[in-house]
Design a protein around this motif. Structure first.
Motif, PDB file in Angstrom:
ATOM      1  N   TYR A  36      -8.392  -7.374   3.327  1.00  0.00           N
ATOM      2  CA  TYR A  36      -8.627  -6.084   3.980  1.00  0.00           C
ATOM      3  C   TYR A  36     -10.044  -6.033   4.527  1.00  0.00           C
ATOM      4  CZ  TYR A  36     -11.652  -3.828   0.542  1.00  0.00           C
ATOM      5  OH  TYR A  36     -12.718  -3.490  -0.240  1.00  0.00           O
TER       6      TYR A  36
ATOM      7  N   GLU B 118     -10.700   9.784  -4.565  1.00  0.00           N
ATOM      8  CA  GLU B 118     -10.319   9.234  -3.267  1.00  0.00           C
ATOM      9  C   GLU B 118      -9.911   7.765  -3.371  1.00  0.00           C
ATOM     10  OE1 GLU B 118     -13.283  10.091  -4.087  1.00  0.00           O
ATOM     11  OE2 GLU B 118     -14.671   8.441  -3.749  1.00  0.00           O
ATOM     12  N   VAL B 119     -10.100   7.195  -4.540  1.00  0.00           N
ATOM     13  CA  VAL B 119      -9.826   5.767  -4.700  1.00  0.00           C
ATOM     14  C   VAL B 119      -8.339   5.574  -5.007  1.00  0.00           C
ATOM     15  CG1 VAL B 119     -10.466   3.727  -5.996  1.00  0.00           C
ATOM     16  CG2 VAL B 119     -12.120   5.539  -5.639  1.00  0.00           C
ATOM     17  N   PRO B 120      -7.703   4.609  -4.390  1.00  0.00           N
ATOM     18  CA  PRO B 120      -6.330   4.294  -4.788  1.00  0.00           C
ATOM     19  C   PRO B 120      -6.323   3.849  -6.243  1.00  0.00           C
ATOM     20  CG  PRO B 120      -6.941   3.071  -2.805  1.00  0.00           C
ATOM     21  CD  PRO B 120      -8.152   3.788  -3.271  1.00  0.00           C
TER      22      PRO B 120
ATOM     23  N   ASP C 214     -15.318   5.632  -3.507  1.00  0.00           N
ATOM     24  CA  ASP C 214     -15.006   5.027  -2.215  1.00  0.00           C
ATOM     25  C   ASP C 214     -15.478   5.947  -1.096  1.00  0.00           C
ATOM     26  OD1 ASP C 214     -14.139   3.136  -0.572  1.00  0.00           O
ATOM     27  OD2 ASP C 214     -12.016   3.464  -0.850  1.00  0.00           O
ATOM     28  N   ARG C 215     -16.577   6.584  -1.361  1.00  0.00           N
ATOM     29  CA  ARG C 215     -17.115   7.476  -0.342  1.00  0.00           C
ATOM     30  C   ARG C 215     -18.587   7.142  -0.154  1.00  0.00           C
ATOM     31  NH1 ARG C 215     -16.876  13.309  -3.101  1.00  0.00           N
ATOM     32  NH2 ARG C 215     -14.769  12.705  -3.701  1.00  0.00           N
ATOM     33  N   PRO C 216     -19.154   7.475   0.989  1.00  0.00           N
ATOM     34  CA  PRO C 216     -20.538   7.038   1.251  1.00  0.00           C
ATOM     35  C   PRO C 216     -21.573   7.666   0.330  1.00  0.00           C
ATOM     36  CG  PRO C 216     -19.651   8.347   3.077  1.00  0.00           C
ATOM     37  CD  PRO C 216     -18.526   8.079   2.174  1.00  0.00           C
TER      38      PRO C 216
ATOM     39  N   HIS D  40       0.850  -1.187   0.000  1.00  0.00           N
ATOM     40  CA  HIS D  40       0.000   0.000   0.000  1.00  0.00           C
ATOM     41  C   HIS D  40       0.886   1.237   0.000  1.00  0.00           C
ATOM     42  CE1 HIS D  40      -3.676  -2.184   0.608  1.00  0.00           C
ATOM     43  NE2 HIS D  40      -3.144  -2.857   1.592  1.00  0.00           N
ATOM     44  N   HIS D  41       0.261   2.379  -0.150  1.00  0.00           N
ATOM     45  CA  HIS D  41       1.047   3.611  -0.163  1.00  0.00           C
ATOM     46  C   HIS D  41       1.799   3.796   1.138  1.00  0.00           C
ATOM     47  CE1 HIS D  41      -0.034   4.873  -3.982  1.00  0.00           C
ATOM     48  NE2 HIS D  41      -1.272   5.274  -3.739  1.00  0.00           N
TER      49      HIS D  41
ATOM     50  N   PHE E 224     -12.269  -5.901  -7.999  1.00  0.00           N
ATOM     51  CA  PHE E 224     -11.431  -7.025  -7.561  1.00  0.00           C
ATOM     52  C   PHE E 224     -12.223  -8.324  -7.546  1.00  0.00           C
ATOM     53  CE2 PHE E 224      -9.648  -3.309  -5.197  1.00  0.00           C
ATOM     54  CZ  PHE E 224      -8.510  -3.203  -5.960  1.00  0.00           C
TER      55      PHE E 224
ATOM     56  N   ARG F 107      -9.911   2.965   0.753  1.00  0.00           N
ATOM     57  CA  ARG F 107      -9.043   4.114   1.004  1.00  0.00           C
ATOM     58  C   ARG F 107      -8.612   4.179   2.455  1.00  0.00           C
ATOM     59  NH1 ARG F 107     -13.057   7.967   3.203  1.00  0.00           N
ATOM     60  NH2 ARG F 107     -14.877   6.793   2.629  1.00  0.00           N
TER      61      ARG F 107
ATOM     62  N   GLN G  32     -18.256   0.482  -5.642  1.00  0.00           N
ATOM     63  CA  GLN G  32     -17.057   0.573  -4.808  1.00  0.00           C
ATOM     64  C   GLN G  32     -15.939  -0.251  -5.453  1.00  0.00           C
ATOM     65  OE1 GLN G  32     -17.495   0.427  -0.612  1.00  0.00           O
ATOM     66  NE2 GLN G  32     -19.691   0.677  -0.705  1.00  0.00           N
ATOM     67  N   PRO G  33     -14.708   0.075  -5.129  1.00  0.00           N
ATOM     68  CA  PRO G  33     -13.590  -0.579  -5.833  1.00  0.00           C
ATOM     69  C   PRO G  33     -13.559  -2.094  -5.657  1.00  0.00           C
ATOM     70  CG  PRO G  33     -12.806   0.897  -4.095  1.00  0.00           C
ATOM     71  CD  PRO G  33     -14.248   1.165  -4.291  1.00  0.00           C
ATOM     72  N   GLN G  34     -14.104  -2.578  -4.563  1.00  0.00           N
ATOM     73  CA  GLN G  34     -14.025  -4.028  -4.363  1.00  0.00           C
ATOM     74  C   GLN G  34     -14.766  -4.791  -5.445  1.00  0.00           C
ATOM     75  OE1 GLN G  34     -14.981  -5.369  -0.361  1.00  0.00           O
ATOM     76  NE2 GLN G  34     -15.360  -7.380  -1.207  1.00  0.00           N
TER      77      GLN G  34
END
Lengths: 607, 835
Positions: free
Chosen positions: B395, A336-338, A378-380, A205-206, A398, B434, A393-395
């Motif tokens: 995660y 806001e998403v990686p 990735d925000r509500p 991760h970052h 994946f 995030r 959402q990003p998941q």
């Protein structure tokens, strides 16, 4: 003639191994140089069959190297290079001591570099060998690419790591070789497949770099590893590009040339450069057809296992589907998403991706583009939303990649509580593996997830089994008793009617007896029906007795195997139990919530 | 120059410098300022003085430095100066004396002369005569000396006084003026001459006119050299030791007198010289006036001055391009053009390029030959890959992987030993991507992996691909091996203590048992009813029903007595009972009963009392020790009794003849039990560790079986007679195939505790074992007629025995002679029948 007495340890295992000290003496190297050469050449200590003999009778535990390995090192040309370097360093030291700084600077400028290309070839005679051993290489290179300038790490190493890792990612994109991705707490696991070899690497991760204490991490050793890995990865990249008909080295953005030192300071700038670079397709060699030929699987009739063949075919089809998973789909990534993993994934599977033009470089289209199909957030919640696209959402990305299909988005919508993210690397073929209900639901569509209200039987049954297992461990008698009890219950349950019948039969018997006397007749016999529980008990007992006949030679092995089985069983049982408790709790909460809502509604209606 | 002249001249000088000397007297030792003033005054007077004074000092310092040297080639000038100073010093001294007695100046001077005559009359003469030029110098020197001699305050005062007096004495002044005039007339000419020669001040004090000639040339001559006119300059007279001494005594200035090697003259060091020497010895700067730490004035700085220091114009060459430089540059430019040389930047670029890694197709053209040529690591073991992550590492893991409170507690408890934890990381659920932070152990983990790669010893290990179940021997299912007793059918209660022993009668209708309560009971098998009970008088250790069909007789070992009981008419066939009674009623003839002494000492056949007869006892044999075990011979005539004795452990009783035998002269170890072979005349004797087989006919040891057990508890022989089962207290049962080796064919560890009893079924291929653990194990033991086929042993069923008492559970087992039934004597005082 008196024959010469054979010296002890002059043959056999005693002669096969060499302690590290002896190796140092033989090679005439310092420990530091020896370590370096071992890392570069891939020499490692060996575990002897008989340590006492291998250590020539000495006690304790010593680091033992194979004598042939050390002899192999003896012929290595870089040993001489190391010695020369030593002399060179002495020269530098002398210049410093004499305060000839100009001279010193010149020495530093002309510092001789070691060429280790031949070692790569030697350690990996074929390309496939190199691919097989690429896991650690990639992980370490990705880690080093995030490193700032460190004391013990040459600066060009991390720069080169950046370049090579990005090149590799481009190769993966171009070859569509990515198979699985997993977001873990440690980083992003990627698994790609090249030439039949699966390569798994981790991208942290970052902000992965944190200052380490000297006892914890020796960067010098890692740097030596990286020195080799860089060379190896460079050649692998070249070969990959070569096989993909791409130009090597690719023309990437300017951020990767060794000249600009500014990105050493600004990691963020570097990262955004890297992501931007990933969004640009590479230049193909001219005169090569665009269409990629996917070789059909040859069917050999000699194959013994038709089922296996079928499976392989299925898998191939799935992979083919996976390669075009995002074909023609436009994604927009919120800021806001990686971005890095998502851009990599989407580009890998043929999608188009863009992001906020104001914040990062390399955006290809704007948010207002109506043809965007998915916006990854990735925000509500968001104020301005387009109707023409899904906000996921990003998941979702994946999980879709791991499922090899576009999953229904309802669970992944913006603001939704995400379903658990599962590891795609768990081997499903093994027995005694806990499979979470989500995965079971994925595997067979008939399986209903436990959240649904009407599906309690499954859990109960499972728990019953588990309980049985548990008690089984505790005491055999208990098990039997429990089973017997169950059996009795069952018998009661299913033969409550039977008893009535029996009563009937008793009365009937008398009648029959009378009748028999009257008329002898042969009635059809009733086959003896053994109850499955009883049968199971019997079998279990018999097996337990038979267990005692395990040969003495194998008894310990058997015991340990059994213990392992028991342990795994217990783990699975524990996980199941925890899951059950959790689900019940969630259900309870839901119920109370509903009740509350109802109450509120009622109150509202009343008032 | 004559000394008086000198003196006069000095006076004049003094007069001229009255004001300065006054200031001097006031200021005393304030050196630097005084020096400045001196310089000023000198400037006022004449230039010579300045140069002189400076030079003198320099010269003196030089001479001081080089006193040891013999030759003074390089510093000839300075030595000259020194000479002068020596002169002046002498003058001074004279002057001092002068000042002391003013009135007699002349005479004093004369005195002076006289004094000097001792040493330097000749030189004086030479000086005065020849060196007119040098005299001027000498005067000037004197003047300077005068000025630079303010050490002693006393002297100064005197001088001041002198001056005053001099002022008073005008007559003398007048004379002096005259003399001065004359001297002045001479002086300018000489001075001019000197300055015309050159501007250098080095040559000013040239006193010795012998030239630049080493002195040793004149070592053996009386003269030193030659003057301008070619006359010899004579050496001053050499003094010997005595002269030296005398001088020392007489001359108060001797301590400061040194000899000039150049001229050979004595030089008296002046106070200034001494001071200089002192300074030098203290390693201070010779010139006290010199300020070492003056503020630095940056004359030539980058600041452009309004009035430049150097006011001459720039030369023309500075405006013209240099021809040679132009040539050089053009050469370089040409070389650059032609590519012969490179600029520094280009060089740096090249260097950088060279340092950049170049990648090529490393695996491009590999042939098999190349691969063969490559050496590799010997028997390379590739490093194992890291295990792939599980769901727990996600995660956003499934909720069951998150640690609950209990696990969390455990996790925290292991913070000291983190390697014992279940995971290396703490499973955590993050709501969104995030929010996932960097993994802080990442670098460390990679480092550990690196360490593993190069430091961990590697070895090839075979991975077991077998299942645990594969290790269990494949045996037929018990279901296929029926019939065997599967469940408890009857519990016979009646004994109040442990039931030690049990046996079926040959028909299987009745069972007999004996226990610690001292009774022998007979039970009906089918109902479990106690048919008969007889008190044996002591705890019954062993019972055995006689195998003879026609007789109804059972042997019971109660304490030291062996009872042969007839269960009586109620039990079994009345005919058989009657036959038994008949047979045993009368004792056999006495000659038949004869026993040897050894046996007679052990055994006594007792008369059975009527009471006992009533109770069913037919024969009574009392032993010397308690009987542990009884067994019948297959025919029913012999009974073997085991006694716990080291030498006379086995006794064989013959019923028909009512006599006993001790078959063994001695027993090897404590006998546990004995057994007759069912068909052959063999006797099995089990001691603690071994089973011995004796041939009763040949009376010899046939073989010795070694079960490998620590303590044998019981034996049973297969009805066919070829297989023997031995039980031991160390939880084992050993199956011996008597036709094979003396080692057991198979060792069965079916029990968790000591095994106390084993038995074979006479008909079915069954055997059973039981002991202190609560289970009776019934097994299938098939013996095949085919000699090549090994017996098949399959454990079939575990039957629960009675409750344990005092660590004992089941004490003896017997199979029913015809049915697959098993009777167990349990420690809780029951007999249990399993069908």
């Amino acid at each position: 003639m008196v024959s010469k007495k054979k010296k002890k340890y002059s043959s056999g295992e005693g002669a096969q191994f060499m302690t590290r000290k002896a190796a140092l003496k033989k090679l005439q190297l310092t420990l530091k140089d020896f370590r370096r050469i071992c890392i570069l050449k891939g020499i490692y200590p060996r575990e002897p069959r008989n340590r006492k003999r291998a250590q020539k009778g000495a006690g304790g535990i010593k680091t033992l190297y194979h004598t042939k390995d050390i002899k192999f090192l003896l012929h290595e040309p870089i040993i001489w290079k190391l010695r020369e370097l030593k002399v060179y360093q002495q020269r530098i030291r002398r210049a410093r001591a004499m305060k000839k700084y100009g001279q010193m600077k010149k020495y530093f400028r002309d510092y001789p570099d070691m060429n280790i290309d031949h070692i790569v070839k030697e350690r990996y005679p074929t390309f496939v060998d190199a691919l097989r051993d690429l896991d650690d290489c990639l992980t370490l290179c990705f880690l080093f690419s995030t490193f700032p300038s460190l004391r013990r790490v040459p600066r060009d190493q991390s720069l080169l790591c950046r370049r090579l890792t990005v090149e590799f990612m481009h190769a993966v994109i171009a070859a569509k070789a990515l198979r699985y991705v997993f977001v873990s707490v440690k980083g992003y696991y990627y698994q790609a497949e090249f030439e039949g070899q699966t390569i798994t690497w981790i991208v942290p991760h970052h902000f992965a770099f944190q200052p380490q204490s000297k006892d914890d991490v020796d960067f010098k050793i890692m740097s030596t590893f990286v020195e080799f890995y860089i060379t190896m990865l460079g050649f692998v990249n070249f070969k990959l590009y070569h096989s993909l008909n791409l130009v090597y080295p690719p023309k990437l953005t300017s951020g990767f040339s060794s000249k600009s030192d500014k990105d050493l300071i600004d990691e963020r700038a570097y990262v955004s450069e890297r992501i931007a670079a990933m969004n640009i397709p590479l230049v193909k060699l001219s005169g090569v057809g665009e269409t990629e030929e996917v070789p059909e699987i040859d069917i050999f009739n000699t194959e013994d296992d038709p089922q296996k063949l079928e499976e392989a075919k299925l898998e191939a089809e799935k992979i083919k589907k996976l390669k075009t998973l995002f074909d023609g789909i436009k994604f927009y990534i919120n800021r806001e998403v990686p971005r890095e993993p998502l851009v990599f994934l989407i580009r890998c599977f043929g999608g188009q991706v863009s992001w906020d033009r104001d914040h990062f470089v390399g955006a290809t289209f704007d948010e207002s583009d109506e043809s965007i199909a998915y916006q990854i957030v990735d925000r509500p919640s968001m104020e301005k939303q387009y109707l023409s696209r899904y906000y996921v959402q990003p998941q979702w990305v994946f999980d879709s990649v791991n499922a090899r299909t576009l999953l229904p988005i309802n669970k992944y919508l913006m603001g939704a509580v995400l379903p658990p993210h599962l590891s795609p690397f768990v081997d499903k073929t093994k027995d005694q593996v806990y499979i979470p209900p989500e995965q079971r639901a994925l595997n067979d569509p008939e399986f209903k997830p436990l959240d649904d209200d009407d599906d309690d039987g499954e859990i109960e049954e499972a728990s019953d089994e588990d309980e049985a297992d548990q008690s089984d461990k505790e005491s055999e008698i208990d098990a039997e008793e429990a089973l017997a009890k169950q059996y009795q219950e069952e018998v009661k349950q299913d033969s409550s009617s039977d008893e009535d019948e029996e009563d009937d039969t008793n009365s009937e018997k008398k009648k029959l007896a009378k009748e028999k006397k009257k008329a002898m007749a042969v009635t059809s016999g009733v086959p003896h029906k053994e109850h499955p529980y009883l049968k199971e008990i019997e079998d279990k007992q018999a097996f337990r007795l038979r267990e005692k006949l395990v040969r003495k030679k194998h008894r310990n092995l058997y015991k340990s195997m059994k213990a392992g089985q028991e342990k795994r069983k217990k783990e699975i049982w524990l996980l199941r139990k925890k899951r059950r408790l959790h689900d019940e709790k969630v259900k309870e909460e839901k119920k109370t919530e509903k009740r509350k809502q109802k109450m509120q509604a009622l109150e509202a209606a009343c008032s | 120059m004559p000394p008086y002249k000198e003196g006069l001249k000095r006076k004049i000088d003094q007069k001229a410098k009255v004001p300065t000397s006054k200031t001097e007297s006031e200021e005393k030792d304030n050196w630097p300022e005084k020096d400045e003033e001196l310089i000023q005054s000198v400037l006022d007077g004449d230039n010579d003085d300045v140069t002189d004074s400076e030079h003198e000092e320099a010269g003196e310092s030089a001479s001081d430095n080089e006193q040891d040297g013999v030759l003074f080639n390089d510093s000839a000038d300075s030595t000259l100066g020194e000479d002068v100073s020596a002169d002046s010093a002498s003058d001074e001294s004279s002057e001092l004396t002068d000042s002391e007695d003013d009135d007699t100046e002349e005479s004093e001077e004369g005195d002076d002369d006289e004094r000097r005559d001792n040493d330097s009359t000749e030189t004086e003469s030479v000086d005065s005569g020849a060196e007119s030029g040098a005299s001027g110098v000498g005067q000037s020197n004197n003047e300077s000396d005068k000025v630079t001699q303010p050490t002693k305050g006393k002297h100064k005062k005197q001088k001041v006084k002198q001056i005053k007096e001099q002022a008073a004495k005008s007559s003398i002044d007048a004379l002096a003026d005259k003399i001065k005039e004359t001297s002045v007339t001479i002086k300018p000419v000489e001075q001019k001459d000197e300055y015309e020669e050159g501007d250098s001040s080095d040559e000013e004090d040239r006193v010795v006119t012998t030239g630049e000639v080493p002195t040793w040339w004149y070592r053996d001559y009386p003269h030193l050299g030659y003057d301008l006119d070619g006359r010899r300059i004579m050496k001053p007279p050499q003094r010997d030791q005595i002269d030296q001494f005398l001088q020392k005594c007489s001359d108060p200035e001797f301590w400061r007198t040194v000899r000039d090697p150049r001229t050979g003259q004595d030089v008296v060091l002046s106070a200034a010289d001494l001071r200089l020497l002192q300074r030098l010895r203290a390693s201070m700067l010779p010139d006290a006036a010199h300020d070492d730490y003056q503020p630095w004035v940056e004359w030539f700085s980058r600041e452009v001055l309004a009035t430049p220091l150097r006011a001459f114009p720039e030369p023309k060459s500075s405006f013209l391009p240099s021809r040679s430089e132009q040539q050089q540059i053009s050469k370089i430019v040409h070389a650059l053009k032609m590519g012969w040389t490179k600029t520094r930047r280009e060089l740096a670029k090249e260097r950088r390029k060279k340092k950049e890694k170049k990648f090529y197709n490393l695996w491009g053209s590999t042939t098999n030959e190349d691969e063969e040529k490559l050496r590799g690591i010997h028997k390379h073991i590739p490093a194992p890959k890291r295990p792939l992550p599980t769901h727990a590492e996600s995660y956003n893991p499934p909720p069951e992987y998150l640690l609950d409170e209990k696990e969390m507690k455990e996790w925290n408890a292991l913070s000291e030993t983190p390697w014992r934890r279940k995971y290396t990381f703490l499973p955590t659920a993050h709501g969104s991507l995030r929010a996932v932070p960097a993994y802080e152990r990442f670098v460390r983990e990679r480092f550990l992996r690196c360490l593993d790669l190069y430091l961990a010893p590697r070895a090839l290990r075979m991975r077991l691909t077998i299942n645990a179940e594969d290790l269990v021997p494949k045996l037929p299912s018990p279901r296929e091996l029926r019939p065997f007793p599967t469940s408890e059918a009857l519990v016979m209660r009646g004994h109040t203590g442990l039931v030690r022993c049990v046996d079926f009668d040959p028909s299987g209708q009745y069972a007999i048992s004996g226990g610690d309560d001292g009774t022998v009971r007979v039970w009906e098998t089918s109902t479990g009813r106690c048919v008969q009970s007889a008190a044996a008088g002591a705890a019954v250790a062993s019972v055995a029903w006689g195998p003879a069909r026609g007789l109804a007789l059972a042997a019971a070992a109660a304490g030291a007595r062996l009872l042969l009981l007839a269960p009586g008419g109620r039990v079994g066939a009345a005919r058989a009972a009657a036959a038994t009674d008949r047979l045993l009623a009368a004792a056999p003839p006495a000659h038949d009963v004869a026993m040897d002494e050894r046996t007679a000492a052990c055994v006594r056949w007792e008369e059975v009392s009527a009471e006992d007869w009533q109770r069913g006892v037919r024969v009574l044999v009392s032993h010397f020790k308690p009987v542990a075990h009884v067994c019948w011979h297959g025919r029913g005539d012999y009974v073997a009794a085991t006694v716990r004795d080291a030498t006379r452990g086995v006794l064989v009783h013959q019923l028909s003849r009512r006599r006993s035998q001790l078959p063994f002269a001695r027993c090897r170890g404590l006998v546990q039990c004995t057994l007759f072979h069912p068909t052959k005349p063999l006797l099995f004797v089990a001691t603690q560790r071994a089973v011995r087989v004796y041939d009763l006919v040949k009376q010899e040891l046939v073989r010795k079986l070694q079960p490998g057990a620590q303590w044998i508890s019981a034996m049973a022989i297969h009805p066919a007679g070829d297989n023997l089962l031995v039980a031991s207290y160390d939880r084992k049962c050993m199956w011996f195939d008597l036709q094979l080796s003396p080692q057991p064919y198979q060792t069965l560890r079916l029990h968790g505790k000591a095994v106390r009893s084993v038995t074979f079924h006479p008909r079915y291929p069954l055997f059973a074992s039981a002991g202190d653990d609560p289970y009776i194990v019934v097994s299938h033991g098939m013996v095949y007629n085919d000699l090549l086929q090994n017996p098949l042993l399959v454990p079939l069923k575990q039957l629960a025995g009675g409750a344990a008492r005092d660590g004992l559970c089941v004490l003896q087992l017997r199979f029913h002679p015809t049915q697959p039934w098993l009777l167990a004597a349990c420690a809780d005082g029951t007999l249990r029948l399993y069908t």
